[in-house]
Design a protein around this motif. Structure first.
Motif, mmCIF file in Angstrom:
data_model
loop_
_atom_site.group_PDB
_atom_site.id
_atom_site.type_symbol
_atom_site.label_atom_id
_atom_site.label_comp_id
_atom_site.label_asym_id
_atom_site.label_seq_id
_atom_site.Cartn_x
_atom_site.Cartn_y
_atom_site.Cartn_z
ATOM 1 N N SER A 279 0.849 -1.191 0.000
ATOM 2 C CA SER A 279 0.000 0.000 0.000
ATOM 3 C C SER A 279 0.886 1.243 0.000
ATOM 4 O O SER A 279 1.208 1.807 1.050
ATOM 5 N N ARG A 280 1.268 1.672 -1.194
ATOM 6 C CA ARG A 280 2.292 2.718 -1.294
ATOM 7 C C ARG A 280 1.786 4.096 -0.872
ATOM 8 O O ARG A 280 2.590 4.980 -0.599
ATOM 9 N N GLY A 281 0.466 4.279 -0.820
ATOM 10 C CA GLY A 281 -0.069 5.574 -0.388
ATOM 11 C C GLY A 281 0.357 5.883 1.034
ATOM 12 O O GLY A 281 0.998 6.893 1.311
ATOM 13 N N ASN A 282 0.012 4.974 1.964
ATOM 14 C CA ASN A 282 0.384 5.181 3.360
ATOM 15 C C ASN A 282 1.873 4.950 3.594
ATOM 16 O O ASN A 282 2.504 5.638 4.388
ATOM 17 N N LEU A 283 2.448 3.977 2.880
ATOM 18 C CA LEU A 283 3.884 3.721 3.022
ATOM 19 C C LEU A 283 4.698 4.948 2.615
ATOM 20 O O LEU A 283 5.730 5.250 3.210
ATOM 21 N N GLY A 284 4.204 5.653 1.586
ATOM 22 C CA GLY A 284 4.889 6.846 1.099
ATOM 23 C C GLY A 284 4.912 7.961 2.130
ATOM 24 O O GLY A 284 5.774 8.843 2.091
ATOM 25 N N ILE A 285 3.967 7.905 3.083
ATOM 26 C CA ILE A 285 3.926 8.892 4.158
ATOM 27 C C ILE A 285 4.829 8.437 5.308
ATOM 28 O O ILE A 285 5.521 9.228 5.933
ATOM 29 N N ASP A 286 4.820 7.126 5.553
ATOM 30 C CA ASP A 286 5.585 6.579 6.683
ATOM 31 C C ASP A 286 7.083 6.480 6.399
ATOM 32 O O ASP A 286 7.895 6.577 7.313
ATOM 33 N N THR A 313 0.086 -0.830 -5.357
ATOM 34 C CA THR A 313 -1.000 0.162 -5.440
ATOM 35 C C THR A 313 -0.435 1.536 -5.828
ATOM 36 O O THR A 313 0.763 1.745 -5.845
ATOM 37 N N ARG A 314 -1.364 2.454 -6.100
ATOM 38 C CA ARG A 314 -1.056 3.872 -6.301
ATOM 39 C C ARG A 314 -0.047 4.097 -7.426
ATOM 40 O O ARG A 314 1.067 4.516 -7.195
ATOM 41 N N VAL A 315 -0.457 3.799 -8.643
ATOM 42 C CA VAL A 315 0.466 3.958 -9.769
ATOM 43 C C VAL A 315 0.068 5.069 -10.737
ATOM 44 O O VAL A 315 0.926 5.741 -11.293
ATOM 45 N N VAL A 316 -1.235 5.266 -10.960
ATOM 46 C CA VAL A 316 -1.643 6.314 -11.918
ATOM 47 C C VAL A 316 -2.654 7.266 -11.271
ATOM 48 O O VAL A 316 -3.742 7.505 -11.789
ATOM 49 N N ASP A 317 -2.257 7.817 -10.135
ATOM 50 C CA ASP A 317 -3.140 8.718 -9.377
ATOM 51 C C ASP A 317 -3.735 9.839 -10.226
ATOM 52 O O ASP A 317 -4.895 10.203 -10.062
ATOM 53 N N SER A 318 -2.930 10.415 -11.123
ATOM 54 C CA SER A 318 -3.405 11.577 -11.885
ATOM 55 C C SER A 318 -4.561 11.227 -12.811
ATOM 56 O O SER A 318 -5.318 12.102 -13.229
ATOM 57 N N MET A 319 -4.729 9.917 -13.125
ATOM 58 C CA MET A 319 -5.828 9.516 -14.007
ATOM 59 C C MET A 319 -7.185 9.557 -13.306
ATOM 60 O O MET A 319 -8.217 9.324 -13.926
ATOM 61 N N THR A 320 -7.182 9.902 -12.009
ATOM 62 C CA THR A 320 -8.453 10.129 -11.311
ATOM 63 C C THR A 320 -9.201 11.274 -12.004
ATOM 64 O O THR A 320 -10.424 11.254 -12.120
ATOM 65 N N ASP A 342 2.753 -9.018 -9.446
ATOM 66 C CA ASP A 342 1.751 -9.892 -10.074
ATOM 67 C C ASP A 342 0.558 -9.093 -10.565
ATOM 68 O O ASP A 342 -0.057 -9.438 -11.570
ATOM 69 N N ALA A 343 0.207 -8.051 -9.809
ATOM 70 C CA ALA A 343 -0.997 -7.285 -10.142
ATOM 71 C C ALA A 343 -0.817 -5.820 -9.753
ATOM 72 O O ALA A 343 -0.029 -5.485 -8.877
ATOM 73 N N ILE A 344 -1.583 -4.981 -10.434
ATOM 74 C CA ILE A 344 -1.635 -3.547 -10.132
ATOM 75 C C ILE A 344 -3.018 -3.263 -9.560
ATOM 76 O O ILE A 344 -4.030 -3.659 -10.150
ATOM 77 N N LEU A 345 -3.048 -2.599 -8.411
ATOM 78 C CA LEU A 345 -4.340 -2.282 -7.787
ATOM 79 C C LEU A 345 -4.676 -0.815 -8.020
ATOM 80 O O LEU A 345 -3.879 0.072 -7.715
ATOM 81 N N LEU A 346 -5.855 -0.578 -8.569
ATOM 82 C CA LEU A 346 -6.341 0.788 -8.813
ATOM 83 C C LEU A 346 -7.364 1.138 -7.742
ATOM 84 O O LEU A 346 -8.310 0.389 -7.517
ATOM 85 N N GLY A 347 -7.159 2.267 -7.064
ATOM 86 C CA GLY A 347 -8.055 2.683 -5.986
ATOM 87 C C GLY A 347 -8.937 3.831 -6.426
ATOM 88 O O GLY A 347 -9.960 3.654 -7.071
ATOM 89 N N ALA A 348 -8.498 5.059 -6.088
ATOM 90 C CA ALA A 348 -9.273 6.260 -6.441
ATOM 91 C C ALA A 348 -9.499 6.351 -7.949
ATOM 92 O O ALA A 348 -10.528 6.860 -8.403
ATOM 93 N N GLU A 349 -8.541 5.825 -8.735
ATOM 94 C CA GLU A 349 -8.620 5.933 -10.202
ATOM 95 C C GLU A 349 -9.911 5.320 -10.747
ATOM 96 O O GLU A 349 -10.489 5.809 -11.716
ATOM 97 N N THR A 350 -10.368 4.207 -10.129
ATOM 98 C CA THR A 350 -11.614 3.588 -10.616
ATOM 99 C C THR A 350 -12.787 3.845 -9.675
ATOM 100 O O THR A 350 -13.928 3.863 -10.105
ATOM 101 N N LEU A 351 -12.492 4.069 -8.373
ATOM 102 C CA LEU A 351 -13.569 4.269 -7.407
ATOM 103 C C LEU A 351 -14.315 5.586 -7.652
ATOM 104 O O LEU A 351 -15.524 5.607 -7.781
ATOM 105 N N ARG A 352 -13.548 6.684 -7.699
ATOM 106 C CA ARG A 352 -14.187 7.989 -7.924
ATOM 107 C C ARG A 352 -13.594 8.722 -9.113
ATOM 108 O O ARG A 352 -13.891 9.885 -9.355
ATOM 109 N N GLY A 353 -12.720 8.033 -9.855
ATOM 110 C CA GLY A 353 -12.091 8.654 -11.012
ATOM 111 C C GLY A 353 -13.053 8.845 -12.174
ATOM 112 O O GLY A 353 -14.061 8.147 -12.286
#
Length: 527
Positions: A279-286, A313-320, A342-353
């Protein structure tokens, strides 16, 4: 797919980079996990996401109630039926997530160098001077100088709706902070992240257990994403809880590494979990920014060698909000693939993008291009060396199947499996061609009724790079006579031909059990 492999270390004609790539039946070997939400929950949109390459649908319970997510799941089922594309279901827990309680949902302006008080008194109204939070132990966890980040849920890095705070003093249960940047907190859900600080809350909360019991169990979820996993014991406790629910005993647990505590106990967590989500979003803060890449590469290598799926996770944030990723993001996706994800997880990009389908499509295309320059030969040798000798029986068969497939330039590897373990081991060696995992259902009984297993195993391979499942007729067991295996092999070959991955005169490597023996055979197809 295998024939177009290039090596970046070899001389390359620069003009060839611009040549259009051939579209295959499988968009990419690397899988895509899409988070379904307000912008991606209609049947039409989900259908388009499946066609674009989404193979796992993530349901995030940090927001929305069970009824909302159930409606989305029913739409997913309709989309799967209409597109005839398999899709697994992942439930993402909330975990010990700290949140700002803004009941009025009014915008809150914070000015640089000003002060704001974080209070556990949730009865208070949120304002530019006071932010109520859902945790009473913050004052005991922080000290003057501690850094706190407040941002919109699934913060993408481009909004002005996030703020950095520095603790100046602790007054009883309240924490007084200096505002480090001007921001406007607008929206309904804001999370709070304290850098490198232990939060004394359970990893699997009572609310999480309630959701799993009432929503996860009836829907037989394939994956549980365990947010804020900090110790191996967190995974053990979650598995024990799932085993008591009956229908979820086969559910795989993916440990979500989100902070330094999880990083410090990574090896133990990896041993217990079925897979890892970085989870690179929170890891990037820590983590300090200059250390993020090092953790990613190290963690992915460990997952690869253990043969356990790793998700980034968190690879194409700007595509939100944008139709194209930034140059850095496009490179980041490719590097995640080259690092062994193995996989790329899209969060905000597909949830509210605004562009969920386009995002999945572009990420899939970048993954496919990166796979072409993945140095499989070096990876294979490194993996064999890591595994060492003597190899286990299954590991030996899996590595031999991959080596044979590469030597004869096979178009596909077909693997018969009941548990899915053999197919996952083949995928561990990262063959350059797709692995068609033919899952043979097994008959089970609990003394009251008979049931078939197999659907779980088939869907759970949808998060493993290079694995493409096919559920076989239960009348053909994985360990059987030559005659029945030949008939199910014909079905698998016909499926491969229909998909376009197998053509006349192609060579195919088949991995199967015959009696007590495991067999790897090479077949050449006629017209």
């Amino acid at each position: 797919m295998h024939s177009t492999n290039l090596l970046l270390e070899e001389p390359i004609r620069m003009a060839s980079i611009l040549e259009p790539s051939k579209a295959g039946f499988f968009p990419a070997m690397t899988k895509i996990v899409g988070t379904l939400g307000p912008k991606s929950r209609s049947v039409d949109t989900i259908s388009s996401c499946l066609k674009a390459g989404m193979s796992v649908a993530r349901f995030d319970f940090s927001w929305g109630d069970a009824a909302y997510h159930q409606e989305t799941l029913e739409n997913l089922k309709l989309a799967i039926k209409s597109t005839k594309k398999l899709c697994a279901v992942m439930l993402d827990t909330v975990g010990p997530e700290l949140q700002v309680v803004n009941k009025s949902e009014a915008a809150i302006s914070l000015e640089e160098n000003g002060t704001v008080v974080l209070t556990p008194d949730q009865g208070q109204e949120a304002s530019s001077k006071l932010l109520p939070i859902n945790f009473s132990g913050l004052s005991k966890a922080v000290k003057p100088g501690s850094t706190i980040f407040v941002g919109q849920y699934l913060f993408t890095g481009s909004e002005t709706t996030s703020v950095w705070l520095e603790v100046s003093e602790v007054k009883g249960d309240d924490v007084v902070c200096i505002i480090k940047n001007s921001a406007t907190l607008a929206g309904s859900l804001f999370t709070l992240h304290c850098s490198q600080i232990h939060i004394d809350l359970p990893t699997l909360s009572d609310d999480d257990k309630d959701v799993i019991r009432k929503w996860g169990a009836p829907n037989k979820i394939d994956f549980l994403s365990l947010s804020y996993t900090r110790h191996a014991e967190d995974v053990r406790q979650a598995r024990e809880f799932l085993s008591k629910l009956g229908g979820l005993s086969q559910t795989q647990i993916f440990a979500k590494i989100e902070n330094v505590e999880g990083l410090n106990h990574f090896d133990g967590i990896l041993q217990e979990a079925d897979g890892i989500i970085l989870s690179r979003g929170n890891l990037g803060i820590d983590l300090p920014p200059e250390k993020v890449f090092l953790f990613q590469k190290s963690a992915l290598h460990k997952c690869n060698m253990a043969g356990k799926p790793a998700v980034v996770t968190r690879v194409v944030d700007s595509m939100t909000d944008n139709l194209r990723p930034t140059r850095a993001e496009a490179t980041d996706v490719a590097n995640a693939v080259l690092d062994g994800s193995d996989a790329i997880l899209l969060g905000a990009e597909t949830l509210r993008g605004l562009y969920p389908v386009e995002t999945i499509s572009i990420v899939g295309k970048i993954c496919a291009e990166a796979e072409k320059v993945f140095n499989q030969d070096l990876y294979f040798k490194r993996t064999v060396k890591y595994v060492g000798e003597p190899m286990t029986h299954l590991e030996s068969i899996a590595s031999s199947a991959v080596r044979a497939a590469i030597k004869v330039k096979a178009s596909v590897i077909i693997c018969f499996t009941s548990s899915g373990r053999a197919a996952r081991l083949i995928a561990k060696y990262r063959p350059t061609m797709p692995v068609l995992s033919v899952v043979i259902p097994r008959l089970k009984t609990n003394q009251l009724r008979w049931s078939f297993t197999g659907a779980f195993e088939a869907r759970q391979s949808l998060i493993v790079r290079g694995l493409f499942p096919m559920l076989a007729d239960p009348r053909h067991p994985a360990e059987s006579t030559s005659a029945t295996n030949e008939s199910v092999l014909k079905v698998a070959l016909d499926h491969g031909k229909a998909c376009g991955v197998i053509k006349s005169h192609d060579r195919v490597v088949v991995c199967q059990k015959m009696g007590d023996s495991s067999v790897v055979k090479i077949i050449e197809l006629d017209d």
